[in-house]
Design an enzyme around this catalytic site. Structure first.
Site, PDB file in Angstrom:
ATOM      1  N   ASP A 375       6.047  17.629   6.034  1.00 36.69           N
ATOM      2  CA  ASP A 375       6.393  16.624   6.968  1.00 36.69           C
ATOM      3  C   ASP A 375       4.927  16.144   7.540  1.00 36.69           C
ATOM      4  O   ASP A 375       4.122  16.941   7.751  1.00 36.69           O
ATOM      5  CB  ASP A 375       7.434  17.098   7.934  1.00 36.69           C
ATOM      6  CG  ASP A 375       7.794  15.728   9.061  1.00 36.69           C
ATOM      7  OD1 ASP A 375       7.851  14.925   8.525  1.00 36.69           O
ATOM      8  OD2 ASP A 375       7.505  16.093  10.265  1.00 36.69           O
ATOM      9  N   ASP A 577       9.505  19.889  11.286  1.00 37.30           N
ATOM     10  CA  ASP A 577       9.781  20.225  12.725  1.00 37.30           C
ATOM     11  C   ASP A 577      10.996  19.400  13.269  1.00 37.30           C
ATOM     12  O   ASP A 577      11.421  19.822  14.293  1.00 37.30           O
ATOM     13  CB  ASP A 577       8.534  20.069  13.427  1.00 37.30           C
ATOM     14  CG  ASP A 577       8.180  18.649  13.704  1.00 37.30           C
ATOM     15  OD1 ASP A 577       8.372  17.678  12.602  1.00 37.30           O
ATOM     16  OD2 ASP A 577       7.951  18.094  14.699  1.00 37.30           O
ATOM     17  N   ASP A 581      14.258  16.530   9.308  1.00 43.54           N
ATOM     18  CA  ASP A 581      13.674  17.437   8.303  1.00 43.54           C
ATOM     19  C   ASP A 581      14.656  18.491   8.116  1.00 43.54           C
ATOM     20  O   ASP A 581      14.393  19.333   6.992  1.00 43.54           O
ATOM     21  CB  ASP A 581      12.530  18.273   8.731  1.00 43.54           C
ATOM     22  CG  ASP A 581      11.246  17.068   9.012  1.00 43.54           C
ATOM     23  OD1 ASP A 581      11.188  16.133   8.259  1.00 43.54           O
ATOM     24  OD2 ASP A 581      10.597  16.992   9.990  1.00 43.54           O
TER      25      ASP A 581
END
Length: 681
Positions: A375, A577, A581
């Site tokens: 990410d 995080d 996600d």
């Protein structure tokens, strides 16, 4: 004191902070400052101070009860052997005690398996073999078998203790009480009574009782129990602190952000408990194989005892001896011990670097990694963006619009929302939140709420794409310019009309480039998945050096891309995080969550947690997982080879029982010791 505390409890929400309370708290701190030097290092919860070690230590190998029993069994065996030529009867007594001391634990495990699961395991095979050896006069060989078998079991138990960090010792660091500031003064309460928003006083040397943010004070905090950092971290006003960490020399006022069951420390305890029960697929196969194999060994043993005298003309004594040797050398002890000590050693190794595995299965899966997907925000980047540009439509006042947007964003914990609130605090000072209705997060897009009868939305600029009535030239040009500068752009809508636009910049983590390079050096393809615009994502991707970037993704799109990557390349590790996600972390072969600043959802679903957000440890962790896989293969090949060699030698070369004991149990010790090497890798 009461006057001060009453002042501290004057309520007034100032973008989520109560500064008037903190001003009063400063006066309370001044009152306490004269006595700070005399505060006990063990005050409050009775926990260890910063200059003292915690009251627990990892149990040394010699303190392990199984190890003590094994060594005691071996000592008695040596004593019995030493006096066997002079006092035969005393020697036998010592051998019996040696058998009982070393074999009791394993015999109990084997009998419980037999009764509860109606199944045989390697424990019963070993006990039967040692008793069989004693029955034909080989007392010392039977005792040696018990001793080495107990020793190998103790080593495996010790490895388990090291890898799990001993849940009882972890619990010893869990805070029990807290000093809460209230209208009546300071009161000692159980941590289960703490609620978000409570203000706590943490004296020097005490455990911090809850996750929260420092409202006032400066101190060095020992975070070793959470992040594995050996050096205390300096904390100032606004910094986050975690339950179970140890305050240093300063007085801290901490505003609680999580209830006791939701603290990072409580989640770590739950993850350790999960890690103790999770086993890799290869270990499950070995356990199933052990059950079938044990039946085969028992059947062959009985056939040799009953059939060899008839079919081959052996004496009963010779057949029984052969059967006992076979029972010893054919037992799969080394094979059974080939996997879990290796996995547990790898888990323990990584835990010391702040990488917490939830089970050995994830070590095995990580060794197969072909792709690592990151990410962007909070993972490859610092996750602490700042507002760099604020553009307002002609009919709106800039300060008024900022006040409205900050009010809505104050209900979000997203890093972009925090940046907007921080800008409002810096430019507008203390202002009350505006009356707001129906505030909600639009997952993967932004926030919305109603203020003054107007529905406000703050989020992604994809509403300008396509044949949109909002795609006015000046806004399109502003977006293109800002995104070309590598900034994340959000749009502000008032009843579906553009009221303004803002841009934020999030800096790349200092270790991001090196982390990506180390992964690529291992032959791993590195990609970035983000909800950001392609133009913005491309700038960060270029800085980080990733192989590919997929931008403009909603949470479900990230899942689709993870599945696509798995189909094309094989095993995928996802690093994230945020709440958005979590689905992708679940869809990946291994999900890595950011432990310090990641969301609770990401932490819960992740298979591995980077407790100190150290993405630079991902490449070494994959390398260690691959090494663990190689060690497992070495162990299994060695174990099977030794078993085959000893079984063939028993029927072809008539090997002696002592040699069979040493060969079989020696191979078990060797595979366990080979696995223990990973503790220091």
């Amino acid at each position: 004191m009461d006057i001060i505390l009453n002042e501290m409890l004057v309520q007034g929400t100032k973008y989520g902070k109560e500064r008037d309370m903190m001003q009063a708290a400063q006066r309370l701190q001044d009152t306490l400052s004269s006595s700070n030097r005399t505060l006990s290092k063990n005050s409050g919860s009775g926990r260890p101070g910063p200059n003292r070690k915690p009251q627990f230590q990892l149990k040394s190998m010699l303190k392990n009860k199984e190890m003590q029993a094994a060594l005691g069994s071996g000592l008695l065996m040596l004593m019995a052997w030493g006096i066997s030529h002079w006092w035969q009867w005393l020697s036998v007594i010592l051998y019996v005690v040696s058998y009982a001391l070393g074999g009791w634990s394993k015999a109990r495990e084997g009998i419980e398996t037999l009764i509860r699961e109606h199944d045989l395991d390697v424990n019963l095979l070993m006990i039967a073999a040692s008793l069989g050896a004693a029955a034909i006069g080989y007392w010392n060989e039977g005792a040696m078998l018990i001793f080495i078998f107990a020793l190998s079991g103790a080593l495996e138990s010790y490895t388990t203790e090291r890898s799990s960090k001993d849940i009882s010792e972890l619990m010893a660091l869990k805070p029990e009480t807290a000093l809460r500031l209230s209208r009546e003064g300071t009161e000692t309460v159980g941590i289960e009574q703490l609620l978000p928003g409570d203000l706590l006083l943490v004296k020097p040397g005490e455990l911090i009782p809850a996750d929260g943010r420092i409202s006032k004070g400066v101190s060095a905090v020992n975070q070793a129990s959470i992040t594995g950092e050996s050096v205390p971290v300096n904390k100032v006003e606004g910094d986050e602190v975690y339950a179970g960490t140890i305050n240093g020399e300063g007085v801290l006022y901490v505003e609680v952000s999580q209830s006791s069951e939701d603290t990072l420390f409580s989640k770590i305890i739950r993850m350790v408990e999960e890690a103790q029960t999770e086993v890799p697929d290869s270990q499950r196969f070995i356990k199933t194989f052990e059950s079938v194999y044990a039946r085969i060994v028992v059947a062959v043993t009985l056939i040799v005892i009953a059939g060899a005298p008839i079919a081959l003309g052996w004496t009963w004594a010779a057949a029984f001896y052969k059967a006992m040797v076979f029972l010893v050398v054919a037992s799969p002890c080394a094979l059974v011990s080939s996997i879990m000590p290796v996995m547990l050693s790898a888990i323990s190794n990584r835990a010391r670097r702040g990488i917490l595995f939830k089970g050995g299965a994830h070590v095995e899966n990580m060794a197969l990694t072909s792709v690592v997907a990151f990410d962007k925000t909070g993972t490859l980047t610092m996750g602490s963006p700042v507002v760099t540009d604020w553009i307002t439509a002609a009919e709106y006042d800039a300060d008024e619009l900022l006040h409205i947007v900050a009010t809505i964003e104050s209900y979000s914990l997203h890093p972009l929302a925090r940046a907007i609130v921080a800008k409002a605090e810096a430019e507008l000072g203390q202002r009350e939140l505006l009356p707001t209705e129906q505030v909600q997060a639009l997952t993967g897009w932004g926030m919305e709420g109603i203020i003054g009868g107007v529905k406000w939305k703050i989020g992604r600029t994809n509403v300008l794409d396509g044949p949109s009535p909002l795609a006015e030239p000046q806004w399109m040009e502003s977006r293109a310019r800002l995104e070309a500068e590598g900034k994340t752009v959000s749009i502000i809508l008032a009843d579906d009309r553009i009221a303004g636009m803002l841009a934020l910049r999030d800096e790349l983590r200092p270790q991001a480039q090196e982390s990506v390079k180390r992964l690529q050096a291992q032959g791993i393809w590195v990609v970035m998945l983000t909800g950001d615009r392609p133009e913005t994502a491309a700038v960060i991707a270029e800085q980080a050096g990733v192989d590919a970037v997929y931008a403009g993704l909603m949470p479900e799109d990230k899942v689709s891309h993870i599945r696509m990557l798995r189909e094309q390349y094989g095993h995928v590790v996802m690093v994230g995080d945020g709440v958005n996600d979590a689905p992708a972390l679940t869809a990946a072969t291994v999900g890595l969550g950011m432990g310090m600043h990641g969301s609770g959802a990401a932490l819960e679903v992740a298979d591995v947690v980077l407790m100190n957000d150290g993405i630079e440890e991902i490449a070494p962790t994959i390398a260690l997982a691959r090494k663990a896989q190689r060690v497992v293969k070495q162990n299994m090949i060695f174990a099977v080879s030794v078993i085959l060699l000893l079984v063939i030698s028993n029927f072809v070369q008539d090997i002696a029982l002592p040699f069979g004991v040493i060969g079989h149990e020696g191979s078990t010790l060797l595979v366990i010791l080979n696995g223990l090497r990973l503790l220091r890798s």
